[in-house]
Design a protein around this motif. Structure first.
Motif, PDB file in Angstrom:
ATOM      1  N   LYS A 117       0.825  -1.214   0.000  1.00 30.28           N
ATOM      2  CA  LYS A 117       0.000   0.000   0.000  1.00 30.28           C
ATOM      3  C   LYS A 117       0.858   1.263   0.000  1.00 30.28           C
ATOM      4  O   LYS A 117       0.606   2.189  -0.786  1.00 30.28           O
ATOM      5  N   GLU A 156      -8.250   5.584   2.768  1.00 28.49           N
ATOM      6  CA  GLU A 156      -7.151   5.199   1.882  1.00 28.49           C
ATOM      7  C   GLU A 156      -6.997   3.677   1.835  1.00 28.49           C
ATOM      8  O   GLU A 156      -6.521   3.121   0.835  1.00 28.49           O
ATOM      9  N   ARG A 159      -9.434   2.589  -0.758  1.00 25.20           N
ATOM     10  CA  ARG A 159      -8.892   2.894  -2.086  1.00 25.20           C
ATOM     11  C   ARG A 159      -7.882   1.830  -2.520  1.00 25.20           C
ATOM     12  O   ARG A 159      -7.858   1.384  -3.665  1.00 25.20           O
TER      13      ARG A 159
END
Length: 816
Positions: A117, A156, A159
């Motif tokens: 990530k 996030e 996402r």
């Protein structure tokens, strides 16, 4: 292959050891998601140092992509080795990553997922997943979903989850093959080796792109990838707080639904619609990213993933269950105000993507016979996405198409055909430059035909730039010359459909015409001087060169090239053989626009319909010229060779003649013989040509001669015979006297052969030809009585062989 230790490897190992110290009194093998903020910075810094700065537009360079894959691969294999309890003594011999992997401390999956990530490696992670069997993919995705929901859970994380989902749906990135592909293959091999005890995980199975659907120990829910994704997204609903992520979630969900349930095969869009889509995507993403091959390729992969059946077939999830989850999410986020576009005048990529996704699903559901209540929710969603259409200018279209062609991106041949046919783009210098630098992309006859049409429109305009036109003609001819012989013939046939004069179908600037005339003369001078003489033995290499030269000029102006062929065949001593060989290699020049040679009527008459282009060129070449005996002989032998069947493709053993005997007889024989009485006509040549045509091996019934008005032709030949053998009579005014015995014998031979051919057809179908037969018999009664004996094969059982009674009166005379 063994991975050699390097400075970068040492930096990476040092970063992980430093992170391990930051974990004290714990370790990387037991950290939680919340700990990464504290301990992950040394690893992130090391990755940035190893990979270097990104290229303009924020895209990783080749070295960065390679190292990122290597790092993810090593960290993941470290986890898998621990899971499989790999023996170190065996690992150092069989694991090419052992030296780097062994220098890393023990860690858990939190490290892997947070590393992916934080370094924007979702695509890399997804590509490694695609090399695993589907049960293992399901297990890894379930672990990912659990990690995303764990504290601290932020938007996030959602996402990141969506990025992995969509990258899996897009599949493998075929453009970035090479070293990265090697690392992926090595990863697949190591996974198969570590879990070789499981029968479904053989090395061959692990390498396959098409994922196996073998169930290991996981439940059917864990192998249903769509089920995992949709239920995980449902559990993350409260984490979504922005319109952008909301739009992204819904568009990916709808595309997954569409490709899993609503289509069975890829939806193929016309190339112009693909271009419109790409330009709209680029316009929407233009604020953050510059136009590049990578951006276009990403957009192409997005489009492909949205229109191709998913490789992950649902095993538990049903279409209405999936649709209900999506509509429930839509309603929930709508109630929170997340579906309101904050700046309606500015198109956003996420909104544009969602708009397209909703439209596709609604169209598919409307075609379904079952009633779907969720359609109203989707229609309301579509209305709320009242976004302005992204700008799509011709300049942007030309730029995007040129990049696709230059970098040979997906479907570049179709884009080359589109690019070549855009007259409005052709007036820019960049269009010509792209064409010149990427000629190989246009080397197929469809693109070449589009380019030729564009060139013709440019050449024929009053304000045409002569230098540009000449340059484009050369580029087009160069592209044509690079085609295979088969494609050249397809292109020649297509050009003849457009115009028999090619680029010169209408008046063009004299400078352009002069340039072509020079090329035409040079081509045939080279052929004649290099292998077309009377005593020259043409090698295969010379023939191939000659065919290429003639094909090149013929593509630019078929009529002019064929006229030069005809002139050389007739008036250059010995060149007829080479010219015939060249034309046999170019069947694409067989112009059939004059009309198909039809069957005759029942009376045996047929109208002389259009001539082929070659026949017309031959007639114009010969015209009313007074040819010498050798030139007539060359013309006769040239036509004889063209009527002879020739092997076009040796592997197919397909035989074909360039000119059919029927076409030759209708064009060169019937007009001459039907005008008996004209002293300027060479009857002997016509008889020789008719004899040559009748000598060509014919297909089974019906015979080709039936398309040449056979009964009128027999009558004309009978007239000639009657005039030739009634030597005691004064011939009628204007009649032709055959003085040569050779010519008389040729006439008898032709009359006999033709009679046998027609007689066989009459016998096969007497009722059809009875009218024509009686007509011929009545007409020949006016001629010398011996004519009918030469037509015995035609009469068959219909008429007796009779002698005039006057000839039998001699029997009544006394012996004295």
């Amino acid at each position: 292959m063994t991975l050699i230790m390097s400075k970068d490897s040492a930096i990476l190992q040092g970063a992980f050891l430093q992170a391990e110290k930051l974990c004290l009194p714990s370790s990387l093998s037991s950290i939680h998601k919340v700990d990464w903020i504290r301990v992950g910075s040394p690893i992130e810094l090391a990755v940035r140092e190893i990979c270097g700065p990104d290229e303009p537009g924020g895209r990783p360079n080749f070295q960065a992509l390679s190292w990122k894959k290597r790092i993810v691969c090593v960290v993941w294999l470290k986890l898998l080795s621990r899971e499989a309890q790999e023996d170190v003594e065996k690992a150092w011999r069989e694991n090419p990553f052992f030296s780097l992997q062994n220098g890393l401390p023990e860690m858990n999956h939190v490290v892997l997922l947070e590393l992916v990530k934080s370094t924007a490696a979702a695509r890399i992670f997804a590509h490694f997943l695609l090399h695993l069997p589907q049960p293992r993919i399901g297990a890894e995705l379930a672990r990912l979903a659990e990690h995303v929901r764990s504290d601290p859970a932020r938007e996030e994380d959602v996402r990141f989850f969506l990025e992995v989902w969509w990258e899996l749906w897009k599949g493998r990135d075929e453009l970035n093959a090479g070293n990265e592909e090697t690392i992926e293959a090595m990863f697949a091999n190591q996974f198969a080796r570590l879990f070789s005890g499981c029968p479904s995980l053989t090395p061959h199975a692990a390498k396959r792109l098409k994922l196996d659907s073998v169930d290991m120990t996981a439940s059917s829910a864990n192998t249903d990838i769509l089920h995992i994704f949709l239920h995980a997204l449902k559990d993350m609903t409260d984490l979504v707080s922005s319109t952008d992520v909301c739009f992204q979630s819904l568009s990916i969900s709808l595309d997954a639904l569409y490709t899993s349930f609503l289509i069975k095969e890829e939806v193929v869009l016309p190339v112009i619609e693909k271009l419109d889509y790409l330009c709209e995507v680029i316009y929407c993403r233009g604020e953050n990213e510059t136009l590049s091959p990578e951006l276009i390729q990403d957009a192409q992969r997005d489009l492909w993933a949205s229109l191709s059946p998913s490789q992950f077939k649902p095993s538990r999830m049903k279409v209405f269950e999936a649709l209900k989850i999506i509509t429930d999410l839509t309603q929930l986020w709508k109630d929170k105000g997340l579906l309101t576009v904050s700046s309606p005048l500015i198109p956003r990529y996420s909104g544009f993507h969602l708009q397209r996704s909703v439209q596709r699903v609604l169209t598919a559901l409307d075609e379904s016979p079952e009633a779907v209540t969720e359609k109203n929710t989707l229609r309301d969603l579509l209305k709320s996405l009242d976004l302005p259409a992204p700008e799509n200018t011709p300049e942007l279209q030309a730029q995007v198409t040129a990049i696709i062609i230059t970098h040979l991106l997906q479907d570049y041949e179709s884009f080359a055909e589109l690019f070549a046919g855009q007259t409005s783009w052709a007036r820019s210098e960049s269009w010509v430059n792209c064409l010149e630098k990427n000629q190989a992309a246009f080397c197929h006859h469809r693109a070449l035909l589009s380019l030729s049409t564009t060139l013709m429109s440019l050449v024929h305009t009053e304000s045409s730039d002569v230098s540009r036109c000449r340059k484009l003609m050369k580029i087009t001819a160069d592209i044509f010359s690079a085609l295979s012989l088969e494609d050249k013939n397809q292109a020649l046939a297509a050009m003849l459909v457009l115009s028999s004069r090619g680029f010169f179908s209408r008046p063009v600037p004299s400078a352009v015409t002069e340039g072509f005339d020079q090329e035409l003369n040079m081509a045939f001078n080279c052929i004649i001087q290099g292998g077309g003489g009377a005593s020259a033995v043409v090698s295969q290499g010379n023939l191939t060169t000659a065919v290429s030269l003639v094909a090149r000029v013929a593509f630019q102006n078929p009529e002019a090239a064929l006229k030069s062929c005809c002139h050389s065949a007739v008036f250059n001593k010995g060149a007829f053989s080479l010219m015939a060989k060249i034309l046999h290699q170019l069947p694409g020049l067989q112009d059939q626009r004059g009309g198909k040679e039809g069957e005759p009527k029942n009376d045996g008459f047929i109208s002389l319909s259009g001539r082929s282009l070659l026949c017309r060129c031959l007639q114009e070449t010969v015209g009313n010229k007074s040819m010498s005996a050798s030139e007539k002989e060359q013309l006769l032998r040239f036509l004889g060779l063209l009527m002879t069947s020739h092997v076009i493709k040796e592997e197919e053993e397909k035989k074909q003649s360039f000119l059919t005997p029927q076409k030759v007889v209708n064009t060169f024989v019937l007009p001459n013989l039907s005008a008996v009485g004209d002293d300027s006509l060479d009857i002997e040549f016509s008889l020789q040509l008719l004899h040559a045509a009748l000598s060509v091996e014919a297909a089974p019934s019906p015979h080709w001669v039936l398309g040449c008005s056979p009964f009128p032709l027999l009558f004309v030949l009978a007239q000639l015979y009657s005039q030739a053998y009634r030597c005691w009579e004064e011939p009628p005014e204007g009649a032709i006297r055959l003085r040569s015995m050779d010519t008389k014998e040729l006439l008898v031979s032709v009359l006999t052969i033709l009679g046998e051919v027609v007689g066989a057809e009459v016998e096969a179908n007497p009722s059809r030809w009875s009218r024509a037969l009686f007509w011929l018999h009545n007409k020949t009664e006016e001629l010398d009585w011996t004519v009918q004996f030469h037509l015995k094969a035609v009469w068959g059982q219909h008429f007796k062989n009779e002698v005039p009674s006057s000839m039998l009166e001699v029997c009544d005379l006394p012996e004295q």
